[in-house]
Design an enzyme around this catalytic site. Structure first.
Site, PDB file in Angstrom:
ATOM      1  N   THR A 147      57.580  43.584  54.954  1.00 43.08           N
ATOM      2  CA  THR A 147      57.783  44.655  55.952  1.00 43.08           C
ATOM      3  C   THR A 147      59.404  44.699  56.248  1.00 43.08           C
ATOM      4  O   THR A 147      60.410  44.957  55.553  1.00 43.08           O
ATOM      5  CB  THR A 147      56.950  44.505  56.848  1.00 43.08           C
ATOM      6  OG1 THR A 147      57.082  43.224  57.323  1.00 43.08           O
ATOM      7  CG2 THR A 147      55.697  44.762  56.370  1.00 43.08           C
ATOM      8  N   GLU A 394      55.191  33.960  62.016  1.00 46.19           N
ATOM      9  CA  GLU A 394      53.664  33.635  61.363  1.00 46.19           C
ATOM     10  C   GLU A 394      52.651  34.398  62.260  1.00 46.19           C
ATOM     11  O   GLU A 394      51.454  33.904  62.477  1.00 46.19           O
ATOM     12  CB  GLU A 394      53.508  32.201  61.382  1.00 46.19           C
ATOM     13  CG  GLU A 394      54.143  31.444  60.193  1.00 46.19           C
ATOM     14  CD  GLU A 394      54.094  32.387  59.041  1.00 46.19           C
ATOM     15  OE1 GLU A 394      55.109  32.516  58.306  1.00 46.19           O
ATOM     16  OE2 GLU A 394      53.022  32.464  58.433  1.00 46.19           O
TER      17      GLU A 394
END
Lengths: 639, 639
Positions: A147, A394
């Site tokens: 992304t 994360e």
């Protein structure tokens, strides 16, 4: 260095310890064998002169990066090989102690701990045979690309790209593709590839995060990692297994990172702050008496000892979560797919809750060290700067909390329908206690009373929020608005759930592990303090429905102070048990011998700014003015 | 740059604003004249090419220091002189806007804003005539030296040393002495003086903090700053005025710093995060719909808009405190010594509370920007790193809270004796309301209801703690232990007091200032949000004694969401009103036009790490391995 007054103070503190340090260290490591393994790894790494970290606080980000790559290339391709440590294998026994000894956020770490395990987990046998082998030997260097602008850099020549698989206009969702991004001879970007560094970050000077974009880049079909899904020659999409497993490698990184950056970071910070608080003397509670150790102040105990309790609670919990994950992997090897939903839920919640508690804790104990906690030589700024990003990467913590909230809302539906729950959410379907029966101080040291408080709080908050959401939905509000306006409460529900999870996991560990009475006693007190600290921090939801009354709250405030004063004698023993070597702490304030002031002064004298008595680079700007001043003063004195 | 989609989004946001930006900006600045003055200063400074800050995020601490000295020497001795700005005079009208435009933590700032004002305040007429004049022209450079290892450096040649005055073995307490620490010709340390840099700090790369020690250093008697006390030729100590005034200059620095680092920092961070949250789109609340602006998520509103409310509340409060201080100075000029106790109490409490709220707020909105909030190019890391030390310097916050607690305990004694209180503590002696009467949503938007909650909370906490302390003292516990075991609660009492102080000061401002109805409406909503946000954060002490019940708490949670959704339309207008020029924000995420992604990419491309396509300094370590990989891959493809 000579035995200073400060050294004597720490020696006195060590005399006060009520339990066996060795036994505690073994418990923390997971047994004597593990302690031995850890210490042997530390000995190899820390005694190697090429592994000695230079003082990066004086360097520019670029210099930090260069230093990091040089050091880590030596470590991975030379030292680790010589020792037969294979860190690309997630079950490598030495891997567990790697973050503790060489740190996490190094530029080759993502290759070893994210790129390679992902290839191993997502590739077919043939793909693994090819790419895993090359990567394991550092013959290719991989990065992870997903992304947003972010994540790549100057070193990698291959990228594991998470991208939409589109066949003849139809999207099949995110899949993993291996893309060569730099030429293997010249290291220049491949045609159509734009790649570079994203520039300096708030910390992680040694890291190599980059931007990456593709324009008309074609890759062979064989480069789609195809263990769980492949595309046939005629363009047919073929599912080959449980595609949910594609995300299982994320779980591993999440747990590793939570342990390596958050939990270990807090343990190190507590070690430094606790030792320094026993050595630093300031002010006096009784006039005419000499200055006292700052750890005698209850406000200081509240900052330091509560965080030691938090570190212990998180330590045993993350160890438990790691064991769950390892069991999951073992089951997978035997062809059984375990409860992936529970695994995702627990690791997402643990990640968000622990990284948040850790950053808050590190900053709390750093501030408790006063002005010296602000110097890089204290070792504390580096710990804070390393822990802070873990709240974002994360999986941003708010996203993680809301992910867990969806699961908890499904649990609430089951509770409303009278269905039992299992695993970490079992308590939510247990019968609701509507009043805490404790009425004297001793009751509140009983961990079961505290567990009931924490469980009642999470349960009550969840059911209240779920009921309200049903109510406004029944009035015609659309599901998305219902979710949105409840989301702040939902985040709080998950936070409450996670506190009870960590508390109960810690308590289970104490109850289920053999340990000597003095150890058991101090662990139970730490557990109680962790519970009380968090209840006292905010008892709103326990008072709202009358589970607790005002007198009970007041009582708990006093029990907290009692616990702090009781644990005070063990403050140095508790942090000594973490067994961090001085080379790992890298702190003038927190070294084992307590020789704080000599170390601080030595360190300052060696700072590059003190290379010359006169710092010519800035004095050249000051000189003209100061010489004018000199002449005026001369004239004045002649008057 | 072209009008990107992002630019259009910000333009749409600006359309939604319900109030006049110009009017709001004038209110924030303190009137149209002040806005004009500020803008004219900003124009001069920001359009001067020699004042353009380089990108310090790529530099080592030493390089940052060199850059800072060069820039600030030009600024103070050249530009400011040309403009006739005298920043060493604490009543210089331009001084107010200096931190906003050039930043605070620069290496000459302490000379101008601490050393010189202290000399002016503590010296006799003759001493001021000599030293103030020299310092004002930067002909000498001074630093401030006190207690611990810390505070001096490489640039200064004089130190204002706070030290014990001892005459014939008898100590007369702390006094201020001017000590020459470096030779006026060579800039080398004077005989007996050891001075140097303390080494890199967590932030403030450009600063110049040092260590300093003296061995058999003699100074002339004339170098004791003697406005309030002097020593006669025969060694007699002579008090010449109210020695408490010796510490009044600390007050000024505390207020300046709170405004410059904490309040302005939060305003800048909110500006960046609010604009970016309106431009960044991610996910969707309704499937099949396009991605939405992240500001639509209530969790995001809760992070951003609550902090905007905090910034407004603190802004008008610190302006009020500055006015109190200026009045105090004016009175002093007229020979009247105002209420120094109240001044110390208010400024210490404001400093601790605001720096803490600001750091928490900056970090909250920084995290709300996801991964990009971690890049230096966002401008956010610098704001956080500048605000964090303010919690420690100019009085550690815990010390400040406990200082205020002593004062509040004295107030509690008066309340117990039925004596009325005045000033900022007046409400503590008002009659205790024992129940909040609000029972519908609208009630909780009423600021008087919220003020009563906040005041009741602080009052109840104080009186409960004071009563308990009396009780355990009556049981025979010594005063120092009583104080120590109550200290955690006392800190909480002061925090509660300060929240009501900030809330009520903001509310008074709104009630006492003429403004148009749309402005008044939005300010009242911000004020209500600030109150509700803090009450909802922790309602423990309002529930404990039954002042609020559970239903009221639940209602307030819903009112908070209503307020967030109501204020959402003004989110860009509210931060635009702060009127920070792009050069001041120095942020790819927060620039006025919203052109985030082009700026991020441009900035990354210009990073020093991207100067070359191949970063030879690290590639040289990687090359041998990667070339081996290339050869293996070649062989493989031939198979």
């Amino acid at each position: 260095m000579s035995k200073s007054e400060e050294c004597m103070l720490l020696m006195d503190e060590r005399e006060k310890t009520t339990f066996s340090l060795e036994e505690m260290t073994h418990l923390l490591d997971g047994g004597k064998c593990k302690t031995d393994l850890r210490q042997s790894i530390e000995k190899v790494i820390l005694s190697d002169p090429r592994m000695k970290p230079e003082d990066i606080s004086c360097m520019s980000p670029q210099q930090q990066h260069n230093h990091g790559v040089k050091r880590m290339i030596y470590f991975y391709t030379d030292l680790a090989k010589k020792m037969s440590w294979d860190f690309t294998d997630s079950r490598c026994p030495e891997l567990e102690f790697l973050p503790r000894t060489v740190g996490m956020a190094t530029s080759l770490m993502l290759h070893a701990s994210a790129f390679i395990p992902s290839v191993a987990q997502l590739g077919t046998k043939e793909q693994v045979a090819k790419w895993y082998t090359l990567g394991k030997e550092y013959f290719i260097l991989g990065c992870y690309a997903q992304t947003e602008l972010g994540h790549v850099g100057k070193g990698a020549n291959h990228a594991l790209v998470m991208a939409q698989l589109i066949i003849q206009g139809k999207s099949y969702g995110m899949h993993a593709f291996l893309v060569q991004i730099r030429d293997l001879t010249s290291h220049r970007p491949m045609p159509g590839v734009t790649v570079g560094s994203i520039g300096p970050l708030m910390s992680m000077g040694g890291s190599d995060n980059g931007y990456l974009s593709f324009k008309s880049v074609r890759i062979p079909k064989a480069n789609m990692l195809a263990r769980y899904a492949e595309v046939s020659a005629d363009g047919t999409y073929i599912k080959k297994g449980d595609t949910k497993l594609m995300h299982a490698s994320m779980v591993n990184l999440r747990v590793l990172m939570t342990k390596g950056e958050a939990v270990l970071g807090l343990e190190k910070a507590c070690t430094i702050a606790a030792r320094y608080s026993c050595v630093r003397r300031q002010g006096s509670l009784q006039p005419s008496k000499p200055e006292i150790q700052v750890i005698e102040y209850v406000t200081q105990q509240h900052k330091i000892i509560s965080q030691i309790a938090t570190a212990y609670a998180m330590h045993f919990t993350i160890q438990h979560v790691q064991a769950i994950y390892n069991q999951f992997l073992q089951d997978l090897d035997e062809g059984k797919v375990g409860n992936l939903t529970e695994l995702h839920f627990v690791t997402a919640g643990v990640k968000a809750s622990m990284t948040e508690q850790s950053v808050e804790g590190i900053e709390t104990v750093r501030r408790a060290c006063g002005g010296h906690g602000f110097a890089h030589s204290s070792g504390l700024p580096a710990l804070l700067q390393r822990a802070i990003p873990s709240c974002t990467y994360e999986g941003d913590n708010t996203v993680m909390y809301l992910f867990c909230a969806r699961h908890l809302l499904r649990c609430a539906q089951k509770v409303f329908m009278g269905q039992p729950l299992e695993g970490s959410v079992k308590y939510l379907s247990a019968e609701i206690q509507n009043k805490c029966r404790a009425n004297k101080k001793e009751d509140f040291i009983n961990p079961n009373i505290l567990l009931a408080c924490l469980q009642h709080k999470a349960q009550a908050m969840l059911l209240e929020t779920a009921t309200y959401m049903q109510y406004i939905a029944s009035k015609g509000m659309n599901q998305m608005d219902v979710w949105n306006i409840s989301s702040v409460q939902l985040v709080n529900v998950v936070k409450a759930h996670m506190l009870q999870y960590i508390f109960s996991t810690f308590l289970d560990f104490i109850n289920e592990t053999y340990c000597s009475p003095p150890i058991r006693d101090v662990l139970l007190k730490l557990c109680a303090l962790y519970g009380i600290y968090n209840i006292n921090n905010n008892a709103t939801n326990l008072l709202k429905d009358g589970y607790l009354n005002g007198e009970q709250c007041t009582l708990m405030e006093r029990v907290e102070v009692d616990l702090l004063q009781d644990l005070r004698k063990n403050v140095v023993g508790l942090v000594d048990s973490f067994d961090f070597r001085d080379e790992i702490l890298n702190s003038c304030l927190g070294a084992y011998d307590g020789n704080v002031y000599e170390r601080l002064f030595e360190n300052a004298k060696n700072s590059p700014m003190n290379k010359d008595e006169v710092h010519e680079e800035t004095y050249k700007y000051l000189r003209p003015h100061l010489h004018k001043g000199r002449d005026i003063l001369k004239k004045m004195s002649k008057l």
